[in-house]
Design an enzyme around this catalytic site. Structure first.
Site, PDB file in Angstrom:
ATOM      1  N   GLU A 107      -7.571   2.669  31.991  1.00 27.79           N
ATOM      2  CA  GLU A 107      -6.919   1.200  31.762  1.00 27.79           C
ATOM      3  C   GLU A 107      -6.647   0.783  30.337  1.00 27.79           C
ATOM      4  O   GLU A 107      -5.949  -0.362  30.205  1.00 27.79           O
ATOM      5  CB  GLU A 107      -7.823   0.346  32.840  1.00 27.79           C
ATOM      6  CG  GLU A 107      -9.064  -0.268  32.108  1.00 27.79           C
ATOM      7  CD  GLU A 107     -10.108   0.845  31.924  1.00 27.79           C
ATOM      8  OE1 GLU A 107     -10.019   1.769  32.283  1.00 27.79           O
ATOM      9  OE2 GLU A 107     -11.156   0.159  31.407  1.00 27.79           O
ATOM     10  N   HIS A 114     -11.852   5.600  30.212  1.00 24.94           N
ATOM     11  CA  HIS A 114     -11.229   4.382  30.315  1.00 24.94           C
ATOM     12  C   HIS A 114      -9.600   4.357  30.477  1.00 24.94           C
ATOM     13  O   HIS A 114      -8.939   4.163  29.670  1.00 24.94           O
ATOM     14  CB  HIS A 114     -11.495   3.158  29.408  1.00 24.94           C
ATOM     15  CG  HIS A 114     -13.035   2.797  29.589  1.00 24.94           C
ATOM     16  ND1 HIS A 114     -13.086   1.756  30.283  1.00 24.94           N
ATOM     17  CD2 HIS A 114     -13.918   3.466  29.044  1.00 24.94           C
ATOM     18  CE1 HIS A 114     -14.514   1.419  30.019  1.00 24.94           C
ATOM     19  NE2 HIS A 114     -15.111   2.315  29.473  1.00 24.94           N
ATOM     20  N   CYS A 131     -15.620   5.263  34.227  1.00 23.18           N
ATOM     21  CA  CYS A 131     -16.753   4.795  33.165  1.00 23.18           C
ATOM     22  C   CYS A 131     -18.364   4.368  34.004  1.00 23.18           C
ATOM     23  O   CYS A 131     -18.686   5.172  35.005  1.00 23.18           O
ATOM     24  CB  CYS A 131     -16.696   4.108  32.188  1.00 23.18           C
ATOM     25  SG  CYS A 131     -17.681   4.172  30.856  1.00 23.18           S
TER      26      CYS A 131
HETATM   27  N1  GLN Z   1     -22.925   3.141  29.404  1.00 22.50           N
HETATM   28  C1  GLN Z   1     -22.314   2.221  30.504  1.00 22.50           C
HETATM   29  C2  GLN Z   1     -23.162   2.419  31.610  1.00 22.50           C
HETATM   30  O1  GLN Z   1     -24.092   2.819  31.673  1.00 22.50           O
HETATM   31  C3  GLN Z   1     -20.857   2.514  30.644  1.00 22.50           C
HETATM   32  C4  GLN Z   1     -20.154   1.984  29.615  1.00 22.50           C
HETATM   33  C5  GLN Z   1     -18.661   1.786  29.897  1.00 22.50           C
HETATM   34  O2  GLN Z   1     -18.544   1.516  31.129  1.00 22.50           O
HETATM   35  N2  GLN Z   1     -17.717   1.533  28.959  1.00 22.50           N
HETATM   36  O3  GLN Z   1     -22.712   2.060  32.747  1.00 22.50           O
END
Ligand code: GLN
Length: 199
Positions: free
Chosen positions: A184, A182, A89
């Site tokens: 994890e 994600h 992410c």
């Molecule tokens: N939108 C977030 C970012 O810009 C990422 C969101 C997340 O890690 N769940 O980093």
């Protein structure tokens, strides 16, 4: 020789303990000896064979990386090509070379030949789970997307591993792995095991 690995989880923000738990389970299930720990300062960083960069907020994570000496230490090891990294992410955002919105307050690690669009599926309430096909996996993987980025394009040595429709959500370049969701947050350990294989 018995393989022993030290895996650091960047300890700035995000699901740090969940990544530690998943990687510890992956070590156990693959009979790999090693340790997984929070890497949040210089001394811990020099001790690692691999790094996981969790989700969170890219502006915050990049700011903290920059204010500490961690950015330089990680960049140096990326340049020497001796640090396998998995970014999930926000981690996927930080590993990229370009952002589609071109904001200047997110300093990237420039590790992968890819352009990333942040929050590409919308806001927090548009978060979702979806089974996806991942190259090399024999059955679909249930991926959890939370305000997830997508990889808008790849070039050079960066290879696409998974897509939703035309949107790239997982890619690999040598020993660096970018995952827009994600892993994890599910009990399926295949992505942590895949990364462990890269270490
Ligand atoms: N939108 C977030 C970012 O810009 C990422 C969101 C997340 O890690 N769940 O980093």
């Amino acid at each position: 020789m018995v393989r022993k690995v030290s895996i650091g989880v960047l300890g700035i923000q995000g699901a740090i303990s969940e990544h530690i738990a998943s990687m510890e389970a992956a070590l156990k299930e693959t009979n790999t000896s090693g340790k997984v720990f929070v890497a949040n300062h210089k001394e811990k960083m020099t001790d690692i064979d691999a790094l996981i960069i969790p989700g969170g907020e890219s502006t915050t994570i990049s700011r903290v990386l920059h204010k500490s000496d961690l950015y330089n230490i990680i960049s140096e090891r990326i340049k020497e090509n001796n640090l396998p990294i998995m970014g999930t992410c926000t981690g996927c955002v930080i590993l990229s070379k370009e952002l589609s919105d071109n904001v200047k307050d997110v300093k990237l690690l420039n590790a992968m030949d890819m352009q990333v669009e942040r929050n590409a599926f919308g806001r927090q309430k548009e978060s979702f789970e979806k089974p996806i096909d991942i190259q090399g996996f024999s059955s679909p993987y249930n991926a959890v997307f939370i305000r997830a980025p997508i990889i808008k394009k790849v070039w050079g040595k960066c290879k696409v591993l998974a897509k939703i429709d035309k949107k790239i959500v997982m890619a690999r370049q040598d020993n660096t792995l970018a995952v827009s969701f994600h892993p994890e947050l599910t009990s399926d350990l295949r992505i942590h095991k895949y990364f462990l294989d890269m270490v």
